[in-house]
Design a protein around this motif. Structure first.
Motif, PDB file in Angstrom:
ATOM      1  N   ARG A  94      -4.413   1.573   3.522  1.00 31.71           N
ATOM      2  CA  ARG A  94      -4.359   2.501   4.652  1.00 31.71           C
ATOM      3  C   ARG A  94      -3.012   3.211   4.761  1.00 31.71           C
ATOM      4  NH1 ARG A  94      -5.580  -1.719   9.049  1.00 31.71           N
ATOM      5  NH2 ARG A  94      -4.941  -0.047  10.450  1.00 31.71           N
ATOM      6  N   LYS A  95      -2.128   2.930   3.780  1.00 32.84           N
ATOM      7  CA  LYS A  95      -0.805   3.560   3.692  1.00 32.84           C
ATOM      8  C   LYS A  95       0.078   3.234   4.891  1.00 32.84           C
ATOM      9  CE  LYS A  95      -2.409   7.302   0.715  1.00 32.84           C
ATOM     10  NZ  LYS A  95      -2.505   8.770   0.486  1.00 32.84           N
ATOM     11  N   LYS A  96      -0.158   2.033   5.475  1.00 30.01           N
ATOM     12  CA  LYS A  96       0.699   1.565   6.561  1.00 30.01           C
ATOM     13  C   LYS A  96       1.990   0.962   5.998  1.00 30.01           C
ATOM     14  CE  LYS A  96      -2.173   2.404  10.004  1.00 30.01           C
ATOM     15  NZ  LYS A  96      -1.862   3.378  11.082  1.00 30.01           N
ATOM     16  N   ILE A  97       1.886   0.383   4.800  1.00 28.58           N
ATOM     17  CA  ILE A  97       3.059  -0.155   4.095  1.00 28.58           C
ATOM     18  C   ILE A  97       2.942   0.223   2.626  1.00 28.58           C
ATOM     19  CG2 ILE A  97       3.324  -2.112   5.685  1.00 28.58           C
ATOM     20  CD1 ILE A  97       2.080  -3.881   3.473  1.00 28.58           C
ATOM     21  N   ASP A  98       4.025   0.043   1.871  1.00 33.96           N
ATOM     22  CA  ASP A  98       3.978   0.285   0.424  1.00 33.96           C
ATOM     23  C   ASP A  98       3.981  -1.046  -0.319  1.00 33.96           C
ATOM     24  OD1 ASP A  98       6.606  -0.633   0.586  1.00 33.96           O
ATOM     25  OD2 ASP A  98       7.472   1.374   0.446  1.00 33.96           O
ATOM     26  N   HIS A  99       3.872  -0.994  -1.646  1.00 31.26           N
ATOM     27  CA  HIS A  99       3.816  -2.220  -2.441  1.00 31.26           C
ATOM     28  C   HIS A  99       5.125  -3.006  -2.361  1.00 31.26           C
ATOM     29  CE1 HIS A  99       0.263  -0.254  -4.277  1.00 31.26           C
ATOM     30  NE2 HIS A  99      -0.134  -1.499  -4.458  1.00 31.26           N
TER      31      HIS A  99
END
Length: 713
Positions: free
Chosen positions: A366-371
Motif C-alpha cells: 500500500r506504499k505506507k512504508i518501503d522495504h
C-alpha cells in the motif's frame, strides 16, 4: 498596536502591512466564544485603520488553529435558540475577514482544521509550509462546517473536491491542498511568514488581482447545472454507501451545498447555518461530541501516566509467539521498541515472524512504508528459544495459552530470570490478575496488559491493576502502550476485566434468543444494520473463536455464578463440542471458504439450524436489540459502580476501541443516556423475569429517579 486581546494581537509589521496573529495562552489556538469575539473586534479595528494596504493572518505557535473549542459544544447546543444565535453571529465574523478592503493571506503551519481551515478560506490567498495539515473534520463530530466552509470551499476548489473533503472529514497535506487549488504556495517553515507577506505585497501593488480572486466566494457557485447535478448525485451515492442512515452529517453537508449553490454568500451561509443547527440537536452529534470529550479524557490520563513513569521501556520481550505474540512483537518493533520473541517451539517462532512479515508486506504493497523500513522493523524482533535472551529487558509480555496454571508457571519462571526491576505483564483476556500474581514473589511489578486481536489494528489496550500492583508499574505500562500507538485504559481486576466481562452478558442475551428458536442470521442483520455493530453476535462469536468463547464461559461462571452461569446446553457450548470453532477452522454459525473469484466467503450453515433447534421464531428488531443490549448496559453499570472502570467516559471508549461499539451511539453509557435512564429502567424491568443479567442495579434505579447523568462531571 492596532489591537491587543488575550488570544489575538494585531500590529503593523511594515508600512501599510499588518499581521493578525493568533496567540492563545494555551498550547494551541482554537475558536472559543471569547476568541471569536476578539477576532471580530480585531477585524473591526483593521477595517478602521488608516493607511492599511494588506493583512497576513499567522499563528504564534507551531500549529495554526485546531478548530472550534469543542468543550463548549455541550453547553452551547443544549438550547436551540442559543445555538441559532451563536452560529449565525460566529459565522459572520469570518465575513468580516473576507470583506476587509485590502488583500489578505493566511500563513498556515501545522494544523488548520475546522474553524482554522475556514479562517484561511475567508482570506484571499493561502500560503502553507511543509508541516501544514488542512481539513474540515466536522462530520466526525456529527456536524458540518459552521463558519462558511460549505459555502466557500466549493467556490475555491470546485464542488467535487469540496464534497469529498467535507463528507469524509479527511485531513490533507499542504501539497495535496495545493494540487486542488486551495493553497497558493507551499514553502519551507522558515520562509512561511515572508512568503505570505510577499504575496500580499504583490496584490497590493496590482501585480495580482486579489479582487478577482475574492469575487467567486461572494457569488453563486460557478458550475453549470449538468455538472453540478452529476457531482451531487455521485456524492449522495457515495455517502449513502459509506455513511449509511446512521450518520446524518455528511448527508446534511450535501444538502447545504446544494441549497446554497445558486445563491450569493449571505443566502448560502444561511443554508449552512440552518443545516448546522439541525445537526446540533441530533443523537449522533451528542454521541460523537461525547466520544471526542471521552477520548481527550483518556489521552490526558495516558499523558499524565507517562510523565509519572519512573521506568522507561527501552527493550521488551514477548513470551509466546504465534499470531498474538507475533502481533505484539510487531507493534512494539514498529513503534521503535526492540523486542525479544521467546517461545519453546521453533514452529511458533516461525509463525510469529511470518505474522509480522505479513503485516509489513501489506504496508509495503500500500506504499505506507518501503522495504528499508520493513527490514528495520523485522531486525528489531529477535526470535529465540533461549531463556537467557530475556535478561536485561525492561518489560516481559506473557502471551501464552489462556490457562491459569500454564501462565502461572511461565510467569514464575520469568521472574527468576529477569532483573529485579523488570516489569512483568500478562496478555490475558479473562483470567484474574490477582490469581496470576499469586505465582510471583513481587506482585507489585505485575499487571495485566490485554491486547485485542488483531493487535496492529485494534487501538485498545486494557491495563489491569491487581491489588498489589504499584502505581509506578501501571504508569510505565500505560506509557509503553502509548508508545506502541495504543489507547491505554486502566481498569481494576475482576474476571473478564471490563470489555470481556460486559461482552459475555451481550452474547448470553443473544443465546437466549437462539434458545427460543430465533434465526441467528436475522439477529446478526438487526444488530449490524439497525443497531450498528460491525458484526452481529453470531458472526462475532465465529471471529473470536467458538472454542475461545466457550472456554471463557468457565472463567466468567466462576466469577459471577448467579449472573453468568455456565450452560452446557447453550449454542456456544454445543458448537464447541461439535468442533465448530468459527473462522479458525472454517465452520461455526457460518461456513467459511472462498468463492469462484478466490475471495473469502461466508454462508449460513444449514446444519447449525438442526443442531440448535432453530425454528425461525419471529421477534421484532426492537426486542432483539433490547434482549442483547440490556444485559451489556447493566453489566457496564455494575463495572462502574464496583470501581472496575473509573468513569462512564472510559467505559464508552473501551467498548468503542475494543469491540467496535457503534460510534454514532457513543458507547454504552451514551446509549443509555440517549434512551433516558428512566426509560431504560422500565425496559429492563419488563424483561426482569429473563434472569439476573436483565435486572438493573439499585444505583441505576436511584440515578434514574433523581434525574442524574453519568456524565455530570
Amino acid at each position: 498596536m492596532i489591537y491587543q486581546g488575550d488570544s489575538i494581537r494585531v500590529d503593523f509589521i511594515e508600512d501599510g502591512f499588518a499581521e493578525l496573529q493568533f496567540a492563545a495562552a494555551g498550547s494551541v489556538n482554537k475558536f472559543d466564544q471569547k476568541t471569536l469575539q476578539e477576532f471580530s473586534d480585531a477585524l473591526t479595528a483593521l477595517a478602521n485603520t488608516d493607511g492599511l494596504r494588506g493583512v497576513i493572518v499567522t499563528s504564534s505557535k507551531p500549529t495554526f488553529i485546531v478548530g472550534a473549542d469543542i468543550t463548549e459544544f455541550t453547553t452551547l447546543f443544549a438550547d436551540l435558540e442559543q445555538t441559532k444565535v451563536w452560529v449565525a453571529k460566529a459565522s459572520r465574523v469570518f465575513d468580516q475577514l473576507e470583506d476587509l478592503p485590502v488583500p489578505t493571506a493566511a500563513a498556515v503551519a501545522g494544523f488548520a482544521l475546522g474553524g482554522g481551515c475556514e479562517a484561511t478560506l475567508a482570506c484571499d490567498y493561502r500560503v502553507a509550509d511543509t508541516t501544514a495539515t488542512i481539513g474540515l473534520p466536522e462530520v466526525k463530530l456529527g456536524l458540518i462546517p459552521g463558519f462558511g466552509g460549505t459555502m466557500r470551499l466549493p467556490r475555491i476548489i470546485g464542488p467535487d473536491n469540496a464534497l469529498e473533503w467535507i463528507t469524509t472529514g479527511k485531513n490533507n497535506s499542504a501539497v495535496d491542498a495545493q494540487k486542488v487549488g486551495l493553497v497558493d504556495a507551499v514553502v519551507a517553515p522558515e520562509k512561511l511568514k515572508d512568503a505570505a507577506l510577499d504575496i500580499v505585497k504583490q496584490a497590493a501593488a496590482g501585480e495580482l488581482d486579489w479582487r478577482a480572486k475574492r469575487q467567486p466566494k461572494l457569488d453563486p457557485l460557478q458550475a453549470n447545472d449538468i455538472e453540478l447535478t452529476m457531482t451531487l448525485v455521485t456524492a449522495k451515492g457515495m455517502v449513502a454507501a459509506k455513511a449509511g442512515k446512521h450518520y446524518p452529517a455528511p448527508h446534511a453537508a450535501i444538502q447545504a451545498i446544494e441549497k446554497g449553490a445558486r445563491h450569493h454568500r449571505d443566502e448560502a451561509l444561511t443554508a449552512e447555518n440552518e443545516a448546522f443547527v439541525g445537526l446540533t440537536q441530533t443523537d449522533a452529534c451528542a454521541a460523537q461530541v461525547g466520544i471526542f470529550m471521552a477520548d481527550q479524557l483518556v489521552k490526558g490520563k495516558a499523558k499524565k501516566a507517562a510523565k509519572q513513569a519512573s521506568k522507561e521501556i527501552k527493550r521488551a520481550a514477548v513470551l509466546g509467539a504465534g499470531i498474538m505474540g507475533g502481533g505484539i512483537a510487531y507493534q512494539s518493533a514498529y513503534k521503535g521498541v526492540p523486542v525479544v520473541m521467546k517461545d519453546i517451539r521453533q514452529e511458533a517462532l516461525d509463525l510469529g515472524m511470518s505474522e509480522a512479515s505479513k503485516i509489513l508486506g501489506k504496508l509495503v504493497e500500500r506504499k505506507k512504508i518501503d522495504h528499508k523500513k520493513m527490514a528495520k522493523v523485522l531486525s528489531a524482533i529477535t526470535p529465540t528459544l533461549l531463556d537467557e535472551a530475556v535478561k536485561g529487558v525492561d518489560i516481559v509480555v506473557e502471551a501464552v495459552v489462556e490457562n491459569p496454571d500454564v501462565k502461572g508457571k511461565v510467569l514464575a519462571h520469568m521472574e527468576s530470570l529477569v532483573d529485579d526491576d523488570t516489569i512483568i505483564v500478562s496478555n490475558t483476556s479473562t483470567i484474574s490478575i490477582d490469581r496470576l500474581a499469586a505465582n510471583l514473589k513481587d506482585p507489585s511489578r505485575f499487571c495485566g496488559m490485554h491486547f485485542f486481536n488483531p493487535v496492529h489494528k485494534m487501538p485498545l489496550v486494557e491495563v489491569i491493576r491487581g491489588k498489589d500492583t504499584s502505581d509506578e508499574t501501571v504508569a510505565a505500562v500505560v506509557a509503553y502502550a502509548s508508545r506502541m500507538g495504543k489507547t491505554a485504559i486502566v481498569v481494576n481486576d475482576c474476571p473478564g476485566f471490563l470489555v470481556n466481562r460486559v461482552l459475555f452478558p451481550y452474547l448470553a442475551g443473544f443465546s437466549t434468543l437462539l434458545d427460543e428458536g430465533v434465526d441467528f442470521v436475522g439477529i446478526d442483520k438487526v444488530m449490524e444494520r439497525q443497531f450498528g455493530w460491525p458484526m452481529g453476535p453470531a458472526y462475532l462469536s465465529d471471529v473470536v473463536g467458538i472454542d475461545t468463547a466457550d472456554h471463557c464461559t468457565v472463567v466468567m461462571a466462576d466469577g459471577f455464578p448467579t449472573r453468568m452461569p455456565r450452560d452446557t446446553s447453550s449454542a456456544i457450548a454445543k458448537l464447541a463440542a461439535a468442533e465448530r470453532y468459527g473462522q479458525k477452522n472454517g465452520k461455526g454459525f457460518y461456513n467459511y471458504g472462498v468463492d469462484k473469484r478466490g475471495r473469502p466467503s461466508k454462508e449460513k450453515a444449514p446444519e447449525v439450524y438442526e443442531m440448535l433447534g432453530i425454528t425461525g421464531t419471529e421477534k421484532s428488531a426492537d426486542e432483539i436489540i433490547a434482549r442483547c443490549m440490556v444485559p451489556m448496559v447493566n453489566e457496564c453499570v455494575r463495572c462502574l459502580e464496583e470501581g472496575i472502570v473509573a468513569s462512564a467516559a472510559e467505559c464508552d471508549m473501551s467498548l468503542l476501541y475494543g469491540l467496535g461499539f457503534p460510534p454514532f451511539r457513543g458507547g454504552p453509557f451514551r446509549y443509555l443516556e440517549t434512551m433516558g435512564l428512566q426509560k431504560f429502567v422500565e425496559l429492563a424491568d419488563s424483561m426482569a423475569d429473563l434472569g439476573e443479567m436483565y435486572q438493573v442495579t439499585d444505583g441505576l434505579r436511584e440515578m434514574a429517579k433523581a434525574g442524574k447523568s453519568y456524565f455530570a462531571s
